[in-house]
Design a protein around this motif. Structure first.
Motif, PDB file in Angstrom:
ATOM      1  N   ARG A 175       5.779 -12.045   0.558  1.00 34.53           N
ATOM      2  CA  ARG A 175       6.934 -11.208   0.880  1.00 34.53           C
ATOM      3  C   ARG A 175       8.147 -12.118   0.970  1.00 34.53           C
ATOM      4  O   ARG A 175       8.030 -13.320   0.929  1.00 34.53           O
ATOM      5  N   GLY A 176       9.290 -11.538   1.152  1.00 34.92           N
ATOM      6  CA  GLY A 176      10.506 -12.335   1.248  1.00 34.92           C
ATOM      7  C   GLY A 176      11.111 -12.559  -0.127  1.00 34.92           C
ATOM      8  O   GLY A 176      10.936 -11.761  -1.033  1.00 34.92           O
ATOM      9  N   LYS A 190      12.913 -17.988   0.177  1.00 34.33           N
ATOM     10  CA  LYS A 190      12.217 -17.980   1.469  1.00 34.33           C
ATOM     11  C   LYS A 190      10.970 -17.102   1.375  1.00 34.33           C
ATOM     12  O   LYS A 190      10.930 -16.005   1.951  1.00 34.33           O
ATOM     13  N   PRO A 191       9.956 -17.586   0.663  1.00 31.64           N
ATOM     14  CA  PRO A 191       8.740 -16.771   0.576  1.00 31.64           C
ATOM     15  C   PRO A 191       8.008 -16.735   1.918  1.00 31.64           C
ATOM     16  O   PRO A 191       8.030 -17.697   2.677  1.00 31.64           O
ATOM     17  N   ARG A 192       7.404 -15.588   2.216  1.00 27.06           N
ATOM     18  CA  ARG A 192       6.628 -15.420   3.453  1.00 27.06           C
ATOM     19  C   ARG A 192       5.233 -14.958   3.033  1.00 27.06           C
ATOM     20  O   ARG A 192       5.045 -13.806   2.662  1.00 27.06           O
ATOM     21  N   PHE A 248      -0.020 -22.831   3.841  1.00 26.09           N
ATOM     22  CA  PHE A 248       0.563 -22.386   2.575  1.00 26.09           C
ATOM     23  C   PHE A 248       0.781 -23.571   1.638  1.00 26.09           C
ATOM     24  O   PHE A 248       0.529 -23.476   0.435  1.00 26.09           O
ATOM     25  N   TYR A 249       1.220 -24.704   2.174  1.00 22.92           N
ATOM     26  CA  TYR A 249       1.390 -25.893   1.333  1.00 22.92           C
ATOM     27  C   TYR A 249       0.050 -26.328   0.739  1.00 22.92           C
ATOM     28  O   TYR A 249      -0.018 -26.758  -0.415  1.00 22.92           O
ATOM     29  N   PRO A 274      -1.007 -14.466  -6.958  1.00 23.61           N
ATOM     30  CA  PRO A 274       0.164 -15.303  -7.281  1.00 23.61           C
ATOM     31  C   PRO A 274       0.794 -15.867  -6.012  1.00 23.61           C
ATOM     32  O   PRO A 274       0.865 -15.183  -5.000  1.00 23.61           O
ATOM     33  N   LEU A 275       1.224 -17.108  -6.095  1.00 24.23           N
ATOM     34  CA  LEU A 275       1.897 -17.738  -4.954  1.00 24.23           C
ATOM     35  C   LEU A 275       3.394 -17.879  -5.193  1.00 24.23           C
ATOM     36  O   LEU A 275       4.071 -18.595  -4.471  1.00 24.23           O
ATOM     37  N   GLU A 276       3.878 -17.167  -6.196  1.00 26.24           N
ATOM     38  CA  GLU A 276       5.318 -17.131  -6.471  1.00 26.24           C
ATOM     39  C   GLU A 276       5.715 -15.674  -6.607  1.00 26.24           C
ATOM     40  O   GLU A 276       4.927 -14.862  -7.105  1.00 26.24           O
TER      41      GLU A 276
END
Length: 181
Positions: free
Chosen positions: A128-129, A133-135, A153-154, A178-180
């Motif tokens: 989200r976000g 600034k991804p959340r 997350f990293y 997806p992480l983007e």
């Protein structure tokens, strides 16, 4: 947010006692309980996953885990539910925080309240976000989500691979996440 009723609101100790009694038979089936709404309790889960009662942090992890076990979401509202009463509480962001992950063939998350879930169709990873600034969140149970903390997350991002769409993604439980944005 749910409006407060004229009914007297139970205190946290009474809710905890009822939850403890119900929990002795296994995980509380809060999705099957539909007691009357008794008003709002001055309880808040902050964005960092800390729980407060009457403006004071709840310092006992066992108490937080007990309350977390009887947490229920209806629409955008959150409640602590026992077989005989339902009280509203405030949740600033997500009720839980994913504080660790075992990353391999599957991705198993551990939350700040001790829940363990494996990402897959039942436990989606969702971003989200914005791109800036991804959340990231993971679904824990019954509409309750955990914010994935930064370090975890990293670690997910480090394990990600480019997918067919060109976006970085991870896989778990036969599902691609997806992480983007």
């Amino acid at each position: 947010m749910v409006e407060k009723t004229d009914n007297a609101v139970s205190d946290a100790a009474g809710i905890a006692a009822a939850a403890s009694h119900a929990a002795k038979k296994g995980p509380p089936p809060v999705d099957k309980w539909n007691p009357p709404f008794c008003g709002n309790l001055d309880m808040e889960i902050r964005a960092d996953g800390s729980w407060f009662y009457n403006g004071t942090p709840i310092g006992r992890p066992e108490m937080v885990r007990l309350f977390a076990s009887i947490l229920k979401r209806e629409g955008n509202d959150y409640f602590l539910v026992t077989p005989v009463e339902k009280v509203g509480i405030r949740v600033v962001d997500a009720p839980f925080v994913a504080v660790d992950a075992d990353i391999g063939e599957t991705i198993g998350f551990t939350t700040n309240v001790g829940d363990r879930v494996t990402a897959g169709p039942e436990h989606a990873i969702e971003l989200r976000g914005s791109a800036e600034k991804p959340r990231p969140y993971v679904h824990v149970r019954r509409g309750l989500w955990a914010l994935i903390d930064r370090k975890t997350f990293y670690r997910l991002a480090d394990a990600a691979m480019p997918g067919k769409s060109g976006r970085m993604e991870v896989q778990s439980g036969g599902t691609v996440f997806p992480l983007e944005p």
